[in-house]
Design a protein around this motif. Structure first.
Motif, PDB file in Angstrom:
ATOM      1  N   GLY A 367      -5.249 -19.074 -15.580  1.00 52.89           N
ATOM      2  CA  GLY A 367      -6.419 -18.276 -15.921  1.00 52.89           C
ATOM      3  C   GLY A 367      -7.008 -17.567 -14.713  1.00 52.89           C
ATOM      4  O   GLY A 367      -7.384 -16.388 -14.778  1.00 52.89           O
ATOM      5  N   LYS A 368      -7.073 -18.274 -13.592  1.00 51.00           N
ATOM      6  CA  LYS A 368      -7.592 -17.682 -12.360  1.00 51.00           C
ATOM      7  C   LYS A 368      -6.654 -16.590 -11.855  1.00 51.00           C
ATOM      8  O   LYS A 368      -7.090 -15.498 -11.467  1.00 51.00           O
ATOM      9  N   ALA A 369      -5.358 -16.875 -11.889  1.00 56.90           N
ATOM     10  CA  ALA A 369      -4.377 -15.896 -11.434  1.00 56.90           C
ATOM     11  C   ALA A 369      -4.377 -14.649 -12.315  1.00 56.90           C
ATOM     12  O   ALA A 369      -4.197 -13.532 -11.826  1.00 56.90           O
ATOM     13  N   PHE A 370      -4.582 -14.847 -13.615  1.00 59.97           N
ATOM     14  CA  PHE A 370      -4.644 -13.734 -14.563  1.00 59.97           C
ATOM     15  C   PHE A 370      -5.741 -12.753 -14.151  1.00 59.97           C
ATOM     16  O   PHE A 370      -5.549 -11.533 -14.169  1.00 59.97           O
ATOM     17  N   CYS A 371      -6.885 -13.277 -13.753  1.00 64.85           N
ATOM     18  CA  CYS A 371      -7.994 -12.427 -13.290  1.00 64.85           C
ATOM     19  C   CYS A 371      -7.683 -11.807 -11.927  1.00 64.85           C
ATOM     20  O   CYS A 371      -7.891 -10.607 -11.716  1.00 64.85           O
ATOM     21  N   ASP A 372      -7.184 -12.618 -11.008  1.00 65.64           N
ATOM     22  CA  ASP A 372      -6.938 -12.137  -9.654  1.00 65.64           C
ATOM     23  C   ASP A 372      -5.927 -10.997  -9.617  1.00 65.64           C
ATOM     24  O   ASP A 372      -6.040 -10.071  -8.799  1.00 65.64           O
ATOM     25  N   LEU A 373      -4.938 -11.059 -10.507  1.00 64.48           N
ATOM     26  CA  LEU A 373      -3.898 -10.036 -10.500  1.00 64.48           C
ATOM     27  C   LEU A 373      -4.464  -8.653 -10.784  1.00 64.48           C
ATOM     28  O   LEU A 373      -3.933  -7.649 -10.307  1.00 64.48           O
ATOM     29  N   GLU A 374      -5.554  -8.585 -11.551  1.00 64.32           N
ATOM     30  CA  GLU A 374      -6.141  -7.283 -11.857  1.00 64.32           C
ATOM     31  C   GLU A 374      -6.584  -6.554 -10.596  1.00 64.32           C
ATOM     32  O   GLU A 374      -6.491  -5.325 -10.498  1.00 64.32           O
ATOM     33  N   SER A 375      -7.067  -7.301  -9.627  1.00 65.39           N
ATOM     34  CA  SER A 375      -7.471  -6.682  -8.363  1.00 65.39           C
ATOM     35  C   SER A 375      -6.249  -6.232  -7.577  1.00 65.39           C
ATOM     36  O   SER A 375      -6.219  -5.119  -7.033  1.00 65.39           O
ATOM     37  N   ILE A 376      -5.234  -7.061  -7.521  1.00 67.89           N
ATOM     38  CA  ILE A 376      -4.008  -6.719  -6.801  1.00 67.89           C
ATOM     39  C   ILE A 376      -3.366  -5.474  -7.406  1.00 67.89           C
ATOM     40  O   ILE A 376      -2.826  -4.623  -6.694  1.00 67.89           O
ATOM     41  N   PHE A 377      -3.438  -5.342  -8.720  1.00 66.11           N
ATOM     42  CA  PHE A 377      -2.886  -4.184  -9.411  1.00 66.11           C
ATOM     43  C   PHE A 377      -3.579  -2.897  -8.970  1.00 66.11           C
ATOM     44  O   PHE A 377      -2.968  -1.821  -8.949  1.00 66.11           O
ATOM     45  N   SER A 378      -4.860  -3.009  -8.586  1.00 66.19           N
ATOM     46  CA  SER A 378      -5.665  -1.817  -8.314  1.00 66.19           C
ATOM     47  C   SER A 378      -5.788  -1.459  -6.839  1.00 66.19           C
ATOM     48  O   SER A 378      -5.905  -0.275  -6.498  1.00 66.19           O
ATOM     49  N   TYR A 379      -5.807  -2.452  -5.935  1.00 65.18           N
ATOM     50  CA  TYR A 379      -6.104  -2.075  -4.554  1.00 65.18           C
ATOM     51  C   TYR A 379      -4.857  -1.672  -3.762  1.00 65.18           C
ATOM     52  O   TYR A 379      -3.739  -1.833  -4.218  1.00 65.18           O
ATOM     53  N   GLU A 380      -5.105  -1.132  -2.569  1.00 65.11           N
ATOM     54  CA  GLU A 380      -4.074  -0.504  -1.734  1.00 65.11           C
ATOM     55  C   GLU A 380      -3.338   0.603  -2.504  1.00 65.11           C
ATOM     56  O   GLU A 380      -2.130   0.783  -2.395  1.00 65.11           O
ATOM     57  N   GLY A 381      -4.091   1.350  -3.289  1.00 62.47           N
ATOM     58  CA  GLY A 381      -3.545   2.420  -4.109  1.00 62.47           C
ATOM     59  C   GLY A 381      -3.256   1.914  -5.508  1.00 62.47           C
ATOM     60  O   GLY A 381      -2.566   0.906  -5.688  1.00 62.47           O
ATOM     61  N   SER A 382      -3.810   2.567  -6.492  1.00 64.90           N
ATOM     62  CA  SER A 382      -3.566   2.166  -7.882  1.00 64.90           C
ATOM     63  C   SER A 382      -2.103   2.407  -8.249  1.00 64.90           C
ATOM     64  O   SER A 382      -1.360   3.091  -7.533  1.00 64.90           O
ATOM     65  N   TYR A 383      -1.697   1.881  -9.401  1.00 63.00           N
ATOM     66  CA  TYR A 383      -0.337   2.100  -9.886  1.00 63.00           C
ATOM     67  C   TYR A 383      -0.048   3.595  -9.999  1.00 63.00           C
ATOM     68  O   TYR A 383       1.010   4.079  -9.581  1.00 63.00           O
ATOM     69  N   ASP A 384      -1.007   4.342 -10.548  1.00 63.97           N
ATOM     70  CA  ASP A 384      -0.791   5.768 -10.776  1.00 63.97           C
ATOM     71  C   ASP A 384      -0.620   6.541  -9.474  1.00 63.97           C
ATOM     72  O   ASP A 384       0.295   7.362  -9.328  1.00 63.97           O
TER      73      ASP A 384
END
Length: 411
Positions: A367-384
């Motif tokens: 559950g914690k990792a599920f939330c944390d991944l959202e930040s990793i997905f977005s920072y240092e440049g978004s996916y797009d």
């Protein structure tokens, strides 16, 4: 059952469960040894306390000496008390940190591959000797301030200003989402030179008059990381703390490319931790008279997660080798970060499904990792945006900005 993964304690989980294609065979003896050391320290020292601090959104300062003892801070930097690791070893250390807790790996990424590496690459010899040794020991903590309230992915358009005056510079403006900034001793901060309009970089010491950092509250991801808003109001920086090697955004891009490999490593490690937790959980928890692992649909999800992770590991390993040989391009780094964080998002989501109701509890790693991944997905440049960096490299066409439109169309 509720105690099984409580506190994110990964001890006892098969060490190779998520490493199905045996990454160790691609590592040299020093890299394998480092992997083992970091894993043991993270499982023993970090795992038992991470949920508590994540819930409180506080940083566990007492763990800093343990992180220092790993001798990984400074990563690829040679000399000045830094370990001079290979890019592969540096990535492995980040993977093993993120496997237990993504926040601590983010703390290190902000401090080392971002702030320290900027000083090492673009600082003066005096600055390197002055700042790097204590930063390498974590006796002092650094943050890296690029993003602004109005400029995230479009960081090259930053508005913070640096005006040359007698003996130094006057800085004004704002920064946002700066990890470690609420307690950092050293701020590595980017601002636009008012004379040249080029981006320069400065080292600002904690407590400088006019410098204020306030914590961003109410985050649902990486809650242990202390992200801050920075306000610069006529902050004086002496000439000795102006970084001579940064005179455009090109230098910043060099640091970002390196950091994107590290963020890809975070996505790998976090996904590995989730898989190992789910694998154990499904073997131990029973429903309808059988372990959850005995059901076909659950095995299919585990296999899909495992396949995702092996692909992520191999892409990350190849990126490290390209970097070490001097062949890695910005587009390759961006694709690595974009793709791994996207695949990690799917992987962690599958893990949350497998744990059912327990998948939304912070008592469990998933559950914690599920939330944390959202930040990793977005920072240092978004996916797009990272995809567009790669797209520009393979087509020769930049497509970052929409077609120009007149003022009337904005109204």
């Amino acid at each position: 059952m509720g105690q099984m993964l409580r506190g994110c304690n990964m001890s006892g989980i098969e060490p190779r469960a998520s490493d199905y294609y045996i990454l160790d065979d691609l590592l040299n003896s020093e890299e394998r040894s480092l992997r083992k050391i970091v894993r043991e320290v993270m499982e023993k020292e970090a795992a038992p306390i991470m949920v508590e601090y994540w819930e409180k959104a506080e940083f566990p300062f007492h763990i800093i000496p343990k992180l220092s003892s790993l001798h990984v801070v400074g990563g690829i930097i040679k000399g000045y008390g830094c370990p001079g690791l290979s890019m592969t070893a540096t990535a492995i250390s980040v993977i093993e940190m993120a496997r237990v807790d993504a926040s601590l790996s983010s703390f290190i990424v902000a401090h080392s591959p971002l702030a320290m590496l900027t000083i090492a690459k673009f600082g003066s010899e005096t600055q390197k000797q002055k700042y790097l040794p204590s930063l390498a020991q974590l006796d002092t903590i650094a943050c890296w301030a690029l993003t602004e309230p109005g400029y995230g992915n479009d960081a090259s358009s930053l508005k913070a200003t640096a005006t040359k005056v007698n003996g130094g510079w006057i800085l004004n403006g704002q920064k946002r989402w700066v990890g470690n900034s609420t307690f950092a001793d050293v701020f590595v901060l980017f601002a636009r030179n008012t004379s040249t309009s080029q981006i320069n970089c400065f080292i600002i010491k904690k407590g400088a008059p006019g410098l204020r950092a306030t914590k961003i509250e109410n985050k649902v991801a990486l809650r242990i990381v202390q992200n801050g808003d920075i306000l610069l109001k006529n902050v004086f920086v002496p000439d000795e703390d102006w970084m001579p090697g940064v005179n455009s955004f090109q230098e910043t891009n060099e640091i970002l490319a390196h950091a994107r490999v590290m963020v890809a490593s975070q996505a790998v490690g976090l996904s590995m931790g989730v898989f190992d937790a789910c694998n154990r959980y499904l073997k131990e928890r029973k429903q309808f008279g059988a372990p959850l692992a005995a059901f076909q649909i659950n095995q299919e999800k585990l296999a899909r997660m495992l396949g995702n992770i092996q692909g992520m590991i191999l892409v990350g390993w190849r990126l490290c080798k390209l970097y070490e040989s001097g062949k890695m391009t910005p587009g390759q780094a961006s694709l690595g970060k974009a793709w791994t964080s996207k695949i990690a998002r799917e992987t962690v989501s599958l893990g949350r499904e497998l744990l059912g109701g327990n998948g939304i509890l912070t008592d469990f790693l998933v559950g914690k990792a599920f939330c944390d991944l959202e930040s990793i997905f977005s920072y240092e440049g978004s996916y797009d945006v990272n995809s567009l960096i790669t797209g520009r490299e393979i087509t020769g066409i930049a497509s970052f900005k929409p077609p120009l439109f007149d003022k009337a169309s904005r109204l």
